[in-house]
Scaffold this motif. Structure first.
Motif, short mmCIF file in Angstrom:
data_model
loop_
_atom_site.label_atom_id
_atom_site.label_comp_id
_atom_site.label_asym_id
_atom_site.label_seq_id
_atom_site.Cartn_x
_atom_site.Cartn_y
_atom_site.Cartn_z
N PRO A 82 45.56 -30.31 -5.33
CA PRO A 82 45.28 -31.67 -4.81
C PRO A 82 46.31 -32.16 -3.81
O PRO A 82 45.96 -32.80 -2.82
N ARG A 83 47.57 -31.92 -4.07
CA ARG A 83 48.62 -32.45 -3.18
C ARG A 83 49.11 -31.32 -2.29
O ARG A 83 49.60 -30.29 -2.77
N VAL A 84 48.97 -31.55 -1.03
CA VAL A 84 49.29 -30.50 -0.05
C VAL A 84 50.28 -31.05 0.98
O VAL A 84 50.43 -32.27 1.12
N PRO A 85 50.94 -30.17 1.71
CA PRO A 85 51.83 -30.67 2.77
C PRO A 85 51.03 -31.47 3.81
O PRO A 85 49.99 -30.99 4.29
N THR A 86 51.50 -32.66 4.10
CA THR A 86 50.76 -33.53 5.02
C THR A 86 51.70 -34.15 6.05
O THR A 86 52.92 -34.15 5.90
N PHE A 87 51.08 -34.70 7.06
CA PHE A 87 51.74 -35.61 7.98
C PHE A 87 51.09 -36.98 7.77
O PHE A 87 49.98 -37.07 7.23
N CYS A 88 51.78 -38.02 8.22
CA CYS A 88 51.21 -39.37 8.10
C CYS A 88 50.82 -39.85 9.49
O CYS A 88 51.66 -39.91 10.39
N ARG A 89 49.52 -40.18 9.64
CA ARG A 89 49.02 -40.59 10.95
C ARG A 89 48.63 -42.08 10.93
O ARG A 89 47.90 -42.54 10.06
N PHE A 90 49.16 -42.78 11.94
CA PHE A 90 48.82 -44.20 12.14
C PHE A 90 47.93 -44.29 13.37
O PHE A 90 48.15 -43.59 14.35
N GLU A 91 46.96 -45.17 13.32
CA GLU A 91 46.10 -45.35 14.48
C GLU A 91 46.20 -46.78 14.98
O GLU A 91 46.16 -47.73 14.19
N LEU A 92 46.35 -46.92 16.27
CA LEU A 92 46.46 -48.26 16.84
C LEU A 92 45.77 -48.29 18.20
O LEU A 92 45.45 -47.24 18.78
N HIS A 93 45.57 -49.51 18.68
CA HIS A 93 44.96 -49.66 20.00
C HIS A 93 45.98 -50.26 20.96
O HIS A 93 46.63 -51.25 20.63
N ALA A 94 46.10 -49.64 22.11
CA ALA A 94 46.98 -50.18 23.16
C ALA A 94 46.20 -50.22 24.46
O ALA A 94 45.34 -49.36 24.72
N ALA A 95 46.49 -51.23 25.27
CA ALA A 95 45.80 -51.38 26.56
C ALA A 95 46.45 -50.43 27.57
O ALA A 95 47.46 -50.76 28.18
N LEU A 96 45.89 -49.26 27.69
CA LEU A 96 46.44 -48.21 28.56
C LEU A 96 45.46 -47.90 29.68
O LEU A 96 44.25 -47.96 29.49
N SER A 97 45.99 -47.52 30.82
CA SER A 97 45.16 -47.08 31.94
C SER A 97 45.31 -45.57 32.11
O SER A 97 46.42 -45.03 31.96
#
Lengths: 126, 180
Positions: A82-97
């Protein structure tokens, strides 16, 4: 008016669909998909931590607070537990061109280069 | 008059039963109740040193806490959403085992005002300090909150749960350790 509406929609960085993924490559054992914050040495990356995106001139184009992260697999391999090596991912919005260069600033660590590719951007903390 | 006297007594009783939630000296356990004994630890591993300054600056040493009773160490942060869920599991056990098992919170990557608000909001009635340099977190190999450690009386590292522990599992461990 349209520009004002667009500017308003980007305020706070949380109203629009996420277009930036911030990954803390911490390798912590977690269940995939569980809520997370960055593990050591990325403890500064956690829900409520302030972030901002600056353009090449240093002007802040978006800012906000990190949401809860989500555990993603660190390796392309299922060890069958059940518990495996992971990374932690955050998602956000930025006003990018597209085509412009930016940098992401978090409470700790060096500013990280950021640029859209196919409408998305990804930053790995280091 | 009689009604007012009764009301006054009720208020006083309520005040007396109110537990401190400031994580300071007043939340440290009292004397071990008479008749309480503990089962032998199942582990031979020695708990790493735990030195903490509580939120009111009271110094606390793990060796003194676990000298005569078990200690549950909760590594947490005010910004950690899963820590709130963990605290919900710990709160009734901290109440049930008051003065028999010491619960202690070790915050990290946090600031005192945020922690104090969190203690109040989440019914934390046990001592709490902030491990500013994360030394204790590293000694216990805590890489992210929540994490819970159970130290047996005498200082043996009985169990550890990175990611947290359910109320039932911890309750089972404490029932095994505590004899009264």
């Amino acid at each position: 008016m349209i520009a004002a509406a667009a500017a308003l929609s980007s305020c706070g960085g949380g109203a629009s669909a996420p277009n930036v993924a911030v990954v803390a490559p911490d390798g912590v054992l977690r269940e995939l998909g569980e809520p997370c914050a960055g593990g050591e040495p990325f403890l500064y990356a956690h829900a409520t931590a302030a972030w901002r995106v600056e353009d090449a001139a240093g002007t802040v184009v978006s800012s906000g607070n990190l949401p809860e992260g989500e555990a993603i697999a660190a390796f392309n391999h299922d060890p069958g537990v059940p518990r495996v090596p992971t990374f932690c991912r955050f998602e956000l919005h930025a006003a990018l061109s597209a085509g412009a260069k930016y940098r992401l600033v978090l409470p700790e660590g060096e500013p990280l280069p950021l640029a859209l590719k196919d409408g998305k951007a990804m930053v790995t903390l280091g | 008059m009689r009604r007012w006297l009764l009301l006054g007594l009720l208020v006083l009783a309520g005040c007396g039963a109110d537990q401190a939630r400031d994580g300071g000296r007043d939340t440290l356990p009292g004397s071990l109740p008479a008749g309480v004994t503990f089962a032998a630890p199942t582990s031979t591993a020695v708990a790493p040193p735990l030195e903490l300054s509580l939120l009111d600056s009271t110094p606390v040493e793990g060796a003194r806490l676990w000298k005569d009773r078990p200690v549950v160490v909760f590594f947490f942060a005010s910004w950690c959403s899963r820590c709130a869920t963990q605290q919900e599991a710990l709160a009734p056990l901290a109440e049930k085992y008051r003065d028999v098992v010491t619960f202690v919170g070790v915050g990290g990557q946090d600031k005192a005002p945020a922690v104090k608000s969190w203690l109040d909001a989440h019914d934390v009635t046990y001592p709490v300090g902030i491990d500013g340099g994360l030394q204790t977190w590293r000694r216990y190999a805590v890489r992210q909150p929540p994490a819970v450690i159970l130290v047996a009386p005498g200082g043996k590292l009985e169990r550890g749960w990175p990611g947290g522990v359910s109320r039932d599992v911890l309750a089972g461990q404490l029932e095994r350790l505590v004899r009264r």
